[in-house]
Design a protein around this motif. Structure first.
Motif, PDB file in Angstrom:
ATOM      1  N   GLN A 227       0.827  -1.199   0.000  1.00 53.19           N
ATOM      2  CA  GLN A 227       0.000   0.000   0.000  1.00 53.19           C
ATOM      3  C   GLN A 227       0.864   1.253   0.000  1.00 53.19           C
ATOM      4  OE1 GLN A 227      -3.268   0.084  -0.389  1.00 53.19           O
ATOM      5  NE2 GLN A 227      -3.268   2.305  -0.380  1.00 53.19           N
ATOM      6  N   LEU A 228       1.959   1.238   0.760  1.00 53.35           N
ATOM      7  CA  LEU A 228       2.813   2.415   0.843  1.00 53.35           C
ATOM      8  C   LEU A 228       3.568   2.676  -0.458  1.00 53.35           C
ATOM      9  CD1 LEU A 228       4.060   2.161   4.522  1.00 53.35           C
ATOM     10  CD2 LEU A 228       2.815   4.077   3.497  1.00 53.35           C
ATOM     11  N   VAL A 229       3.811   1.643  -1.259  1.00 46.19           N
ATOM     12  CA  VAL A 229       4.377   1.898  -2.583  1.00 46.19           C
ATOM     13  C   VAL A 229       3.414   2.758  -3.393  1.00 46.19           C
ATOM     14  CG1 VAL A 229       5.110   0.864  -4.758  1.00 46.19           C
ATOM     15  CG2 VAL A 229       5.763  -0.210  -2.605  1.00 46.19           C
ATOM     16  N   LEU A 230       2.140   2.423  -3.343  1.00 49.13           N
ATOM     17  CA  LEU A 230       1.145   3.219  -4.056  1.00 49.13           C
ATOM     18  C   LEU A 230       1.063   4.629  -3.485  1.00 49.13           C
ATOM     19  CD1 LEU A 230      -1.788   0.636  -4.425  1.00 49.13           C
ATOM     20  CD2 LEU A 230      -0.074   1.262  -6.137  1.00 49.13           C
ATOM     21  N   LEU A 231       1.079   4.742  -2.163  1.00 50.17           N
ATOM     22  CA  LEU A 231       0.956   6.059  -1.537  1.00 50.17           C
ATOM     23  C   LEU A 231       2.190   6.919  -1.814  1.00 50.17           C
ATOM     24  CD1 LEU A 231      -0.707   5.106   1.868  1.00 50.17           C
ATOM     25  CD2 LEU A 231      -1.788   5.963  -0.225  1.00 50.17           C
ATOM     26  N   ALA A 232       3.360   6.301  -1.862  1.00 48.54           N
ATOM     27  CA  ALA A 232       4.566   7.053  -2.231  1.00 48.54           C
ATOM     28  C   ALA A 232       4.446   7.577  -3.656  1.00 48.54           C
ATOM     29  CB  ALA A 232       5.800   6.163  -2.096  1.00 48.54           C
ATOM     30  N   THR A 233       3.864   6.767  -4.525  1.00 43.16           N
ATOM     31  CA  THR A 233       3.673   7.190  -5.912  1.00 43.16           C
ATOM     32  C   THR A 233       2.739   8.383  -5.983  1.00 43.16           C
ATOM     33  OG1 THR A 233       4.004   4.904  -6.647  1.00 43.16           O
ATOM     34  CG2 THR A 233       2.961   6.419  -8.198  1.00 43.16           C
ATOM     35  N   VAL A 234       1.657   8.342  -5.230  1.00 45.49           N
ATOM     36  CA  VAL A 234       0.710   9.465  -5.230  1.00 45.49           C
ATOM     37  C   VAL A 234       1.339  10.705  -4.599  1.00 45.49           C
ATOM     38  CG1 VAL A 234      -1.550  10.272  -4.447  1.00 45.49           C
ATOM     39  CG2 VAL A 234      -1.272   7.917  -5.239  1.00 45.49           C
ATOM     40  N   ALA A 235       2.113  10.520  -3.542  1.00 45.65           N
ATOM     41  CA  ALA A 235       2.805  11.664  -2.940  1.00 45.65           C
ATOM     42  C   ALA A 235       3.735  12.316  -3.957  1.00 45.65           C
ATOM     43  CB  ALA A 235       3.583  11.232  -1.704  1.00 45.65           C
ATOM     44  N   ASP A 285       3.219  14.292   1.918  1.00 45.03           N
ATOM     45  CA  ASP A 285       4.585  13.896   2.260  1.00 45.03           C
ATOM     46  C   ASP A 285       4.709  13.531   3.736  1.00 45.03           C
ATOM     47  OD1 ASP A 285       5.391  14.348  -0.336  1.00 45.03           O
ATOM     48  OD2 ASP A 285       6.232  16.340   0.077  1.00 45.03           O
ATOM     49  N   SER A 286       4.073  14.316   4.596  1.00 46.91           N
ATOM     50  CA  SER A 286       4.168  14.081   6.035  1.00 46.91           C
ATOM     51  C   SER A 286       3.507  12.761   6.417  1.00 46.91           C
ATOM     52  CB  SER A 286       3.522  15.239   6.806  1.00 46.91           C
ATOM     53  OG  SER A 286       4.179  16.466   6.516  1.00 46.91           O
ATOM     54  N   ALA A 287       2.349  12.488   5.828  1.00 50.63           N
ATOM     55  CA  ALA A 287       1.656  11.230   6.120  1.00 50.63           C
ATOM     56  C   ALA A 287       2.475  10.036   5.646  1.00 50.63           C
ATOM     57  CB  ALA A 287       0.278  11.238   5.459  1.00 50.63           C
ATOM     58  N   LEU A 288       3.088  10.171   4.485  1.00 48.65           N
ATOM     59  CA  LEU A 288       3.928   9.096   3.959  1.00 48.65           C
ATOM     60  C   LEU A 288       5.101   8.826   4.892  1.00 48.65           C
ATOM     61  CD1 LEU A 288       4.742   7.130   1.655  1.00 48.65           C
ATOM     62  CD2 LEU A 288       6.030   9.051   0.656  1.00 48.65           C
ATOM     63  N   ALA A 289       5.795   9.863   5.307  1.00 44.72           N
ATOM     64  CA  ALA A 289       6.963   9.696   6.174  1.00 44.72           C
ATOM     65  C   ALA A 289       6.577   9.065   7.512  1.00 44.72           C
ATOM     66  CB  ALA A 289       7.643  11.043   6.401  1.00 44.72           C
ATOM     67  N   SER A 290       5.444   9.471   8.058  1.00 45.21           N
ATOM     68  CA  SER A 290       4.999   8.926   9.341  1.00 45.21           C
ATOM     69  C   SER A 290       4.715   7.433   9.241  1.00 45.21           C
ATOM     70  CB  SER A 290       3.738   9.670   9.813  1.00 45.21           C
ATOM     71  OG  SER A 290       3.258   9.131  11.024  1.00 45.21           O
ATOM     72  N   ALA A 291       3.987   7.030   8.199  1.00 42.09           N
ATOM     73  CA  ALA A 291       3.674   5.611   8.040  1.00 42.09           C
ATOM     74  C   ALA A 291       4.917   4.793   7.712  1.00 42.09           C
ATOM     75  CB  ALA A 291       2.619   5.440   6.955  1.00 42.09           C
ATOM     76  N   ALA A 292       5.810   5.344   6.896  1.00 40.46           N
ATOM     77  CA  ALA A 292       7.022   4.621   6.518  1.00 40.46           C
ATOM     78  C   ALA A 292       7.919   4.347   7.721  1.00 40.46           C
ATOM     79  CB  ALA A 292       7.793   5.410   5.464  1.00 40.46           C
ATOM     80  N   ARG A 324      -4.443   5.458   7.811  1.00 45.34           N
ATOM     81  CA  ARG A 324      -4.582   6.899   8.030  1.00 45.34           C
ATOM     82  C   ARG A 324      -3.862   7.689   6.936  1.00 45.34           C
ATOM     83  NH1 ARG A 324      -3.468   5.134  13.458  1.00 45.34           N
ATOM     84  NH2 ARG A 324      -5.379   5.202  14.713  1.00 45.34           N
ATOM     85  N   ALA A 325      -2.681   7.208   6.570  1.00 48.17           N
ATOM     86  CA  ALA A 325      -1.935   7.896   5.503  1.00 48.17           C
ATOM     87  C   ALA A 325      -2.710   7.879   4.198  1.00 48.17           C
ATOM     88  CB  ALA A 325      -0.569   7.227   5.324  1.00 48.17           C
ATOM     89  N   GLN A 326      -3.348   6.756   3.897  1.00 51.21           N
ATOM     90  CA  GLN A 326      -4.155   6.685   2.675  1.00 51.21           C
ATOM     91  C   GLN A 326      -5.270   7.714   2.704  1.00 51.21           C
ATOM     92  OE1 GLN A 326      -5.790   2.832   1.857  1.00 51.21           O
ATOM     93  NE2 GLN A 326      -6.957   3.517   0.091  1.00 51.21           N
ATOM     94  N   LEU A 327      -5.905   7.895   3.875  1.00 49.54           N
ATOM     95  CA  LEU A 327      -7.027   8.818   3.997  1.00 49.54           C
ATOM     96  C   LEU A 327      -6.580  10.274   3.995  1.00 49.54           C
ATOM     97  CD1 LEU A 327      -9.058   6.809   6.643  1.00 49.54           C
ATOM     98  CD2 LEU A 327      -9.582   7.067   4.215  1.00 49.54           C
ATOM     99  N   VAL A 328      -5.283  10.519   4.087  1.00 49.89           N
ATOM    100  CA  VAL A 328      -4.733  11.871   3.956  1.00 49.89           C
ATOM    101  C   VAL A 328      -4.158  12.096   2.561  1.00 49.89           C
ATOM    102  CG1 VAL A 328      -2.924  13.448   4.758  1.00 49.89           C
ATOM    103  CG2 VAL A 328      -4.241  12.121   6.419  1.00 49.89           C
ATOM    104  N   PHE A 373     -13.835   1.894   2.370  1.00 47.77           N
ATOM    105  CA  PHE A 373     -13.636   0.638   3.083  1.00 47.77           C
ATOM    106  C   PHE A 373     -12.514   0.768   4.103  1.00 47.77           C
ATOM    107  CE2 PHE A 373     -15.644  -0.655  -0.892  1.00 47.77           C
ATOM    108  CZ  PHE A 373     -16.633  -1.509  -0.434  1.00 47.77           C
ATOM    109  N   LYS A 374     -11.471   1.502   3.734  1.00 43.56           N
ATOM    110  CA  LYS A 374     -10.362   1.695   4.659  1.00 43.56           C
ATOM    111  C   LYS A 374     -10.787   2.567   5.842  1.00 43.56           C
ATOM    112  CE  LYS A 374      -7.093  -0.704   2.713  1.00 43.56           C
ATOM    113  NZ  LYS A 374      -5.799  -0.132   2.411  1.00 43.56           N
ATOM    114  N   ALA A 375     -11.568   3.608   5.579  1.00 42.63           N
ATOM    115  CA  ALA A 375     -12.042   4.469   6.666  1.00 42.63           C
ATOM    116  C   ALA A 375     -12.931   3.688   7.628  1.00 42.63           C
ATOM    117  CB  ALA A 375     -12.800   5.664   6.088  1.00 42.63           C
TER     118      ALA A 375
END
Length: 397
Positions: A227-235, A285-292, A324-328, A373-375
Motif C-alpha cells: 500500500q505504501l508503494v502506491l501512496l509514495a507514488t501518489v505523494a 509527504d508528512s503522512a507518507l513519512a509517518s507511516a514509513a 490513516r496515511a491513505q485517507l490523507v 472501506f479503509k475508513a
C-alpha cells in the motif's frame, strides 16, 4: 534523514534522465522499457537488497522517499516496481534457506520481478482460479491474471495460485518461459504505462524450488508495504503538481483584465493557489513519512528475531498508520490535481502540457483500495478494537 538525502542525491541524475520525456510518453503511451533498463543499471532495483548481496541495504523509509521522487518525474515508473520491491522485502525478511539465498542472488544479478496475483475470474473472495497441479512431468501452472503491474518489464513473475489441496501458493516463473504470455492490454485512463494488463499461463512447468507455500495467520507487514508503494507514488504526483504549477505561473505572460496584478506570478490569488498546492503536497509527504517510519520499526524488529504476538503488536499499528496515511494522501493529491487548474486560464488545459495526467494517474491509483472501506476499518478499530486487516482480496461474492 542523512541516509534519505544521500540516497536521493545518488539517484537524482538517473531520475531526471528517465523523467525527461515523461509527458511525451504519457501522450503517446510509449512503454518505458529503456527507462526501466536505465534504473536497473543505476542500481535502483537493488536499493533495499542487503549489502552482502551487492545491494544498498536501505530501509523501507528510504525506498518510499526514492519512489516518491521517481514518481515526481514519472509515476508509472514508481508503481511498476511495486511487486519487485515487495518481493525483495519479503525475501529479505524470510528465514535463512537455500531458496532465500538463490532468490536474493537473482535480484543481485539485476533480475526484476513482476506480479500475477489478481484475477477477473469467477473465483470467490479469498480463492483463486489459477492452479498449480502435479503432472507426469512435474508441477504445472495454469491460469489467467489481470492487473499484472510491472510484468511487461520483468524477468520473473511471482504468481499466486492454489494447489490441488486448495492451499495458496506462490510460484516464481521466468516471463520468457514456455506457456507464459504477457499481454499489453491495460486500458485504464491513468497510469497507462505500468504494464497492468493480462498474463496467461498455459501448462507452464514449475520446479519445486520455485514454489513458496504461503503461511497464514502469522503477522506480516506485507500489506502495508504494497500500500505504501502506491501512496509514495501518489505523494510524488503531489510534488509534481506543485512543480508544474510553479513552472506554468513563472512563464505565464498573459493575464486577465480583472486580475489583481500585471503578472500572474505577482497576483495574490494565484500566489494563494500555489501556496495551497504546496500545503496539500506537504500533508501527503508528512503522512507518507509517518507511516514509513513504522515499516522501519517492523523491519528492524523482524531482523532482530521478533515473531508471534510480539511482532503482531508492532505491525498492527503500522497497518492503522498506513490506513490513516491513505485517507490523507489520496484526497490531498486529488484535490491538488483539480486546484492546479486555478493558476491559469484555458491555456492550462492544452494537451501538450498534459496537466490532466496528474488527476488521472492519482485517481487510478486511488481506485486500487477504495478509501471508504479503509475508513470504515479504521473506525472499527477505534470503536471496537478490531485490528485493521493487513491483506485484502477481491473476487465474486
Amino acid at each position: 534523514m542523512s541516509r534519505v538525502r544521500d540516497a536521493v542525491h545518488r539517484f537524482t541524475a538517473v531520475f531526471d534522465d528517465v523523467g525527461r520525456d515523461a509527458v511525451t510518453r504519457e501522450r503517446d503511451r510509449r512503454l518505458p522499457h529503456a527507462e526501466v533498463a536505465a534504473l536497473r543499471e543505476a542500481g535502483f532495483t537493488r536499493v533495499t537488497l542487503p549489502e552482502e548481496f551487492g545491494g544498498g541495504g536501505e530501509a523501507p523509509s528510504v525506498l518510499f522517499e526514492l519512489l516518491a521522487e521517481l514518481a515526481r518525474r514519472d509515476p508509472n515508473l514508481a508503481q511498476l516496481f511495486r511487486s519487485h520491491f515487495s518481493f525483495v522485502d519479503r525475501t529479505v525478511l524470510a528465514p535463512p534457506s537455500s531458496q532465500r539465498t538463490r532468490r536474493l542472488e537473482l535480484i543481485s544479478s539485476g533480475a526484476i520481478v513482476g506480479n500475477a496475483s489478481h484475477e477477473r475470474s469467477t473465483a470467490k473472495v479469498g480463492t483463486l482460479a489459477t492452479t498449480l497441479a502435479d503432472s507426469p512431468d512435474g508441477l504445472v501452472l495454469d491460469g489467467t491474471k489481470y492487473y499484472s503491474t510491472g510484468t511487461l518489464f520483468a524477468d520473473l513473475v511471482s504468481v499466486a495460485a492454489q494447489d490441488e489441496g486448495g492451499a495458496l501458493v506462490s510460484a516464481l516463473v521466468p516471463t520468457n518461459a514456455s506457456g507464459v504470455e504477457v499481454i499489453d492490454d491495460w486500458t485504464g485512463f491513468g497510469q497507462r504505462m505500468t504494464g497492468s494488463g493480462t498474463t496467461v499461463f498455459r501448462a507452464v512447468t514449475v520446479t519445486e524450488d520455485a514454489v513458496s507455500r504461503r503461511l497464514t495467520g502469522g503477522p506480516s507487514h506485507g500489506g502495508a508495504f504494497v500500500q505504501l508503494v502506491l501512496l509514495a507514488t501518489v505523494a510524488g504526483i503531489g510534488r509534481a503538481i506543485v512543480d508544474d504549477a510553479v513552472q506554468f505561473v513563472q512563464t505565464r505572460t498573459r493575464t486577465f483584465s480583472h486580475g489583481s496584478a500585471a503578472m500572474a506570478r505577482e497576483d495574490p490569488i494565484v500566489q494563494e493557489t500555489v501556496g495551497r498546492l504546496s500545503a496539500l503536497a506537504f500533508a501527503a509527504d508528512s503522512a507518507l513519512a509517518s507511516a514509513a517510519a513504522g515499516l522501519d520499526e517492523s523491519t528492524t524488529a523482524q531482523q532482530s528475531g521478533a515473531s508471534g504476538e510480539e511482532l503482531r503488536a508492532i505491525i498492527e499499528p503500522v497497518e492503522a498508520s498506513t490506513t490513516r496515511a491513505q485517507l490523507v494522501i489520496l484526497p490531498s493529491v486529488l484535490d491538488a490535481a483539480t486546484l492546479l487548474f486555478e493558476v491559469g486560464g484555458a491555456s492550462a488545459v492544452d494537451t501538450g502540457l498534459a496537466l490532466d495526467r496528474h488527476w488521472r494517474n492519482a485517481r487510478t491509483i486511488a481506485s486500487h483500495n477504495p478509501t471508504p472501506f479503509k475508513a470504515r476499518a479504521l473506525g472499527d478499530l477505534l470503536l471496537n478494537g478490531i485490528p485493521v486487516p493487513g491483506w485484502w482480496s477481491t473476487g465474486e461474492a
